[in-house]
Scaffold this motif. Structure first.
Motif, mmCIF file in Angstrom:
data_model
loop_
_atom_site.group_PDB
_atom_site.id
_atom_site.type_symbol
_atom_site.label_atom_id
_atom_site.label_comp_id
_atom_site.label_asym_id
_atom_site.label_seq_id
_atom_site.Cartn_x
_atom_site.Cartn_y
_atom_site.Cartn_z
ATOM 1 N N LYS A 28 -4.779 5.167 8.259
ATOM 2 C CA LYS A 28 -5.482 6.248 7.569
ATOM 3 C C LYS A 28 -4.543 7.373 7.139
ATOM 4 O O LYS A 28 -4.953 8.283 6.410
ATOM 5 C CB LYS A 28 -6.586 6.811 8.467
ATOM 6 C CG LYS A 28 -7.743 5.833 8.631
ATOM 7 C CD LYS A 28 -8.867 6.436 9.425
ATOM 8 C CE LYS A 28 -10.013 5.421 9.528
ATOM 9 N NZ LYS A 28 -11.006 5.811 10.542
ATOM 10 N N ALA A 29 -3.301 7.324 7.566
ATOM 11 C CA ALA A 29 -2.371 8.415 7.243
ATOM 12 C C ALA A 29 -2.210 8.620 5.736
ATOM 13 O O ALA A 29 -2.215 9.764 5.267
ATOM 14 C CB ALA A 29 -1.021 8.178 7.912
ATOM 15 N N PRO A 30 -2.069 7.553 4.931
ATOM 16 C CA PRO A 30 -1.926 7.786 3.496
ATOM 17 C C PRO A 30 -3.160 8.425 2.853
ATOM 18 O O PRO A 30 -3.066 8.992 1.767
ATOM 19 C CB PRO A 30 -1.683 6.374 2.939
ATOM 20 C CG PRO A 30 -1.072 5.628 4.075
ATOM 21 C CD PRO A 30 -1.803 6.148 5.290
ATOM 22 N N VAL A 31 -4.280 8.340 3.513
ATOM 23 C CA VAL A 31 -5.510 8.924 2.960
ATOM 24 C C VAL A 31 -5.773 10.306 3.555
ATOM 25 O O VAL A 31 -6.226 11.220 2.852
ATOM 26 C CB VAL A 31 -6.712 7.989 3.237
ATOM 27 C CG1 VAL A 31 -7.997 8.584 2.680
ATOM 28 C CG2 VAL A 31 -6.446 6.612 2.627
ATOM 29 N N GLU A 32 -5.456 10.457 4.822
ATOM 30 C CA GLU A 32 -5.814 11.702 5.500
ATOM 31 C C GLU A 32 -4.610 12.594 5.816
ATOM 32 O O GLU A 32 -4.776 13.760 6.162
ATOM 33 C CB GLU A 32 -6.550 11.373 6.808
ATOM 34 C CG GLU A 32 -7.858 10.635 6.562
ATOM 35 C CD GLU A 32 -8.523 10.169 7.857
ATOM 36 O OE1 GLU A 32 -7.891 10.305 8.931
ATOM 37 O OE2 GLU A 32 -9.635 9.652 7.769
ATOM 38 N N GLY A 33 -3.410 12.039 5.742
ATOM 39 C CA GLY A 33 -2.224 12.816 6.088
ATOM 40 C C GLY A 33 -1.933 12.763 7.569
ATOM 41 O O GLY A 33 -2.749 12.307 8.379
ATOM 42 N N VAL A 34 -0.754 13.249 7.940
ATOM 43 C CA VAL A 34 -0.334 13.188 9.329
ATOM 44 C C VAL A 34 0.790 14.210 9.542
ATOM 45 O O VAL A 34 1.544 14.511 8.613
ATOM 46 C CB VAL A 34 0.131 11.742 9.672
ATOM 47 C CG1 VAL A 34 1.370 11.361 8.870
ATOM 48 C CG2 VAL A 34 0.395 11.558 11.140
ATOM 49 N N ALA A 35 0.869 14.744 10.741
ATOM 50 C CA ALA A 35 1.948 15.697 11.036
ATOM 51 C C ALA A 35 3.267 14.940 11.209
ATOM 52 O O ALA A 35 3.280 13.801 11.681
ATOM 53 C CB ALA A 35 1.620 16.472 12.307
ATOM 54 N N LEU A 36 4.350 15.588 10.835
ATOM 55 C CA LEU A 36 5.655 14.934 10.881
ATOM 56 C C LEU A 36 6.701 15.976 11.269
ATOM 57 O O LEU A 36 6.589 17.146 10.900
ATOM 58 C CB LEU A 36 5.971 14.365 9.491
ATOM 59 C CG LEU A 36 6.879 13.144 9.371
ATOM 60 C CD1 LEU A 36 6.340 11.967 10.169
ATOM 61 C CD2 LEU A 36 7.005 12.743 7.910
ATOM 62 N N LEU B 146 -7.477 -3.640 9.161
ATOM 63 C CA LEU B 146 -6.658 -2.425 9.227
ATOM 64 C C LEU B 146 -6.645 -1.842 10.632
ATOM 65 O O LEU B 146 -5.630 -1.302 11.083
ATOM 66 C CB LEU B 146 -7.147 -1.402 8.195
ATOM 67 C CG LEU B 146 -6.909 -1.835 6.729
ATOM 68 C CD1 LEU B 146 -7.514 -0.818 5.760
ATOM 69 C CD2 LEU B 146 -5.427 -2.028 6.438
ATOM 70 N N GLY C 13 1.317 -0.251 15.016
ATOM 71 C CA GLY C 13 1.554 1.188 15.049
ATOM 72 C C GLY C 13 1.458 1.845 13.689
ATOM 73 O O GLY C 13 1.529 3.078 13.583
ATOM 74 N N PHE C 14 1.319 1.056 12.628
ATOM 75 C CA PHE C 14 1.191 1.639 11.292
ATOM 76 C C PHE C 14 -0.164 2.327 11.201
ATOM 77 O O PHE C 14 -1.204 1.684 11.314
ATOM 78 C CB PHE C 14 1.307 0.546 10.217
ATOM 79 C CG PHE C 14 1.344 1.096 8.811
ATOM 80 C CD1 PHE C 14 2.558 1.279 8.164
ATOM 81 C CD2 PHE C 14 0.177 1.431 8.139
ATOM 82 C CE1 PHE C 14 2.597 1.788 6.868
ATOM 83 C CE2 PHE C 14 0.209 1.948 6.854
ATOM 84 C CZ PHE C 14 1.423 2.124 6.211
ATOM 85 N N ARG C 15 -0.144 3.646 11.009
ATOM 86 C CA ARG C 15 -1.399 4.425 11.009
ATOM 87 C C ARG C 15 -2.050 4.302 9.643
ATOM 88 O O ARG C 15 -1.655 4.970 8.686
ATOM 89 C CB ARG C 15 -1.104 5.858 11.406
ATOM 90 C CG ARG C 15 -0.609 5.915 12.857
ATOM 91 C CD ARG C 15 -0.023 7.246 13.233
ATOM 92 N NE ARG C 15 -1.020 8.309 13.215
ATOM 93 C CZ ARG C 15 -0.778 9.542 13.662
ATOM 94 N NH1 ARG C 15 0.408 9.844 14.149
ATOM 95 N NH2 ARG C 15 -1.706 10.456 13.616
ATOM 96 N N ARG D 277 -7.155 -5.131 3.045
ATOM 97 C CA ARG D 277 -7.935 -3.925 2.760
ATOM 98 C C ARG D 277 -9.203 -3.901 3.612
ATOM 99 O O ARG D 277 -9.979 -2.954 3.529
ATOM 100 C CB ARG D 277 -8.286 -3.832 1.290
ATOM 101 C CG ARG D 277 -9.370 -4.780 0.826
ATOM 102 C CD ARG D 277 -9.764 -4.449 -0.586
ATOM 103 N NE ARG D 277 -10.944 -5.190 -0.983
ATOM 104 C CZ ARG D 277 -11.596 -4.981 -2.108
ATOM 105 N NH1 ARG D 277 -11.194 -4.042 -2.940
ATOM 106 N NH2 ARG D 277 -12.648 -5.692 -2.420
#
Lengths: 195, 528
Positions: A163-171, A151, A159-161, A146
């Protein structure tokens, strides 16, 4: 778990579902990152022992910091301090490894070389004291994964982003053309007369 | 003395079923009071609002009540040869606050497994009885998906298009195509477009850690706002200690403790128990009286028995390229290729094969528990390269799998905890073994370099079913086709415990459809 095979298993193994007693205390032992400022449970000597332990669990390599560099052991101290059982187990763990280091090598665990520390910890992973090792491992891993510095390296190296689980990401959206074959198949479900 | 004017219906539990049922009743004009032992979710506490969401999820957000151990939880101890670890939250929204939102319908055959396959028991209702309520539930919840799946009956187009698929979704689709299997994009109760004031999912992934932006269709953000608007009174931190009967033996209300532990008595014309597969039998057993010495509504001896959790496991494939493990809804693409009984198998009934997403950093590290110099190499090898196949099979209802009171572990106010006992049936064991083979095939067809699996009985307690089952025979079931307790007039049970068999799919859609139907039955029978 059956790891890294390339064929179906001949006979699937029965999973083990251990429930370590210490995990029942986890609900009350969350410590927010900003609350981890100093040790609350361990003496200075014990802190050194736990730091050396954490360093062997997750050593520095390439751009990865070691667990003690990011104070994962301080998190372990702070988290354990919130539960009577975990306090007692962490103290017992530190005292045990310290005692074994002195018996085997004549000096403190923190003063043992990496190989000796690894050997001492490896011995702890078996037998009735394995639960102490497991607790330290889980808390140190939590403290490590953490930490913002870790991180950053996670993202850089895997390559694991983070911040994506917190901020979202396009898919990529669903591509309905992939269903062309299936849409041409006949219905396949069991008709039930009265249903 | 009663607290207030007696409501038409008192609902116990504000989770998936209680929310849907309360809303439905209120829209029909019923006065409804719902008692919930938990509280509203403090939205700032939702793990995924924070960078350390993985750690939060292992502590105060832990789905196991005995680990979470909050003052609103009761202890659940797990026993049997294959103990399960129940996933359950005490909160407005219940366990949907961290569910995977994979919204399946049962198949017509699921309602007739005894007749078709000599498996379990037949339901006293059929698929067509539930179909209109699936329609309502999918609309109210905001389901994203696509009509036309040839492996199920016709149904309306979902309100929203399928969720984003990403590289992993495409990979699973290609795997299914190579194998020539039937497959379809996963229906999800996760809004893919803005819907009724809730924003579209932005693929934050890891739905079990809560959804700060309300794209996840948990019952606290779907049914509860309109239910409250329709006049339902919701009392939180209200812990029911027993259901009470009047002198004629009819359900007359409940006794409950408020947050301070003060006793209240609440009367109502009808009582509907929506406390889930563990909570419902617990409360029925806690409500034993002289006339019902083995627990309320338990003349059949079936309360707490037939505990089903589905025959589940996971296969994880390791792929050479990124699996975008940090993004997307839990479910991507799924197949019912092996759903029905195949005479060539050594088991009856079947399973789904669902291509899902990958794992997070801490979870990956803890799965392997590799320490020392090899730690980073192991993590780098798997993180963002793994993706999982979820395998869920039809679990046989068996009397020895059960939920019982545990007077040795008491909650905050001295009420008993629960012990679950679960042993996997031989049929389920064979089914999961076959499912692992199919999951492995899918991974390899999708391009995996290697796979690992979680074994035959990994203890997943995500679906808690069957413990107060519906049936036509009062000697072998707890409630009738209209959710009325066979033994106790005025008492209804509507939640996962009502399901006589579980099918082979995630049950949330079915639980809520049943609750909506139960609401109509309660209201239609109000003059009884």
């Amino acid at each position: 778990m059956a790891f890294d095979r390339t064929e179906p298993p001949g006979e699937a193994v029965l999973a083990e579902t251990p429930e370590a007693a210490y995990s029942l205390e986890f609900g009350r032992t969350y410590v927010a990152p900003e609350e981890v400022r100093e040790f609350v449970l361990l003496s200075e000597a014990q802190q050194r022992t736990l730091a050396a332990w954490a360093e062997r669990l997750i050593p520095a390599a390439d751009s990865w910091p070691s667990a003690d560099e990011v104070d994962a052991h301080m998190y372990a101290d702070n988290s354990a301090a919130r539960s009577p059982l975990l306090r007692s187990m962490l103290l017992r763990a530190v005292e045990l490894v310290e005692r074994q280091a002195r018996a085997a090598h004549g000096h403190a665990f923190a003063e043992c070389d990496a190989g000796a520390r690894e050997q001492l910890l490896g011995a702890l992973t078996e037998g009735e004291d394995a639960v102490l090792f497991d607790l330290v491992l889980e808390l140190v891993f939590e403290g490590y994964y953490r930490d913002p510095r870790v991180l950053e390296v996670v993202e850089e190296r895997t390559g694991f982003r983070v911040k994506a689980p917190v901020e979202g990401v396009a898919l990529e959206p669903f591509d309905e053309s992939l269903l062309e074959r299936v849409k041409g198949l006949p219905p396949m479900f069991r008709e039930v007369r009265d249903a | 003395m009663p607290d207030r004017a007696d409501p038409d219906v008192l609902v116990i539990g504000a989770g998936a079923a209680g929310a849907a049922l309360s809303w439905r009743l209120a829209t029909k004009g019923a006065s409804v009071l719902c008692l919930e032992e938990g509280d509203w979710v403090d939205r700032d506490s939702i793990p995924k609002g924070h960078l350390d969401w993985e750690v939060r999820g292992r502590h105060y957000w832990n789905p196991a009540p005995s680990i979470r151990d909050r003052d609103v939880d009761y202890a659940v101890t797990n026993a049997g040869e294959n103990p399960v670890d129940p996933f359950m939250y005490s909160a407005v929204g219940g366990s949907t606050i961290g569910f995977g939102a994979q919204y399946w319908r049962l198949q017509p055959s699921d309602f007739r497994t005894r007749t078709l396959d000599e498996f379990g028991v037949d339901w006293p209702i059929a698929y067509d009885d539930l179909a209109p309520y699936y329609d309502i539930n999918e609309r109210e919840s905001g389901v994203s998906g696509l009509a036309g799946d040839p492996t199920g009956p016709e149904r309306p187009q979902p309100a929203l298009p399928p969720n984003a698929m990403g590289a992993t979704g495409r990979r699973w689709a290609q795997g299914f195509e190579r194998l020539g299997w039937y497959w379809w994009p996963q229906d999800s109760a996760i809004v893919s477009r803005d819907y009724r004031g809730r924003p579209a999912c932005i693929n934050r992934s890891q739905c079990a850690f809560g959804c700060p932006q309300k794209s996840l269709s948990s019952a606290d953000v779907t049914y509860w706002p309109p239910a409250l608007e329709a006049g339902v009174e919701l009392r939180v931190r209200a812990r029911v200690r027993r259901i009470v009967l009047d002198r004629r033996g009819r359900a007359a209300g409940v006794e409950y403790y408020d947050a301070e532990g003060r006793l209240h008595e609440q009367r109502a014309a009808r009582v509907v128990l929506c406390a889930g597969g563990i909570g419902a039998p617990r409360l029925l057993l806690m409500s034993a009286t002289e006339g019902h010495p083995d627990g309320l509504a338990n003349s059949s001896g079936q309360v707490g028995r037939n505990f089903m959790v589905h025959a589940q496991t996971l296969v994880a494939g390791r792929f050479p390229d990124s699996t975008e493990a940090y993004a997307g809804t839990v479910g991507a693409m799924s197949s019912r290729q092996f759903y029905e009984t195949d005479p060539d198998n050594d088991f009856v009934r079947g399973f789904i094969v669902a291509g899902n997403r990958g794992y997070s950093p801490l979870l990956t590290a803890l799965q392997f528990r590799e320490w020392g110099d090899a730690h980073h190499e192991k993590l780098e090898h798997h993180l963002d390269h793994d993706a999982t196949v979820y395998l869920c099979g039809d679990d046989e209802p068996e009397e020895h799998n059960r939920v019982e009171l545990d007077h040795g572990r008491l909650d905050e106010f001295g009420l008993p905890g629960v012990t679950t006992s679960y042993t996997l049936s031989e049929n389920s064991r064979r089914m999961v073994e076959a499912a692992i083979v199919r999951g492995t095939e899918l991974c390899m067809a999708a391009g995996a370099e290697s796979v690992r699996d979680f074994g035959v009985a990994p203890g997943f307690g995500w679906h808690l079913l069957g413990t107060a089952r519906m049936g036509s025979d009062p000697g072998a079931s707890v409630i009738d086709a209209d959710h009325r307790a066979h033994d106790v007039p005025g008492l209804y049970v509507a939640d996962g415990s009502s399901m006589p068999t579980g099918g082979a799919v995630n049950p949330a859609n079915t639980i809520q459809a049943m609750a909506l139907r139960a609401a109509d039955r309660v209201w239609d029978g109000r003059d009884d």
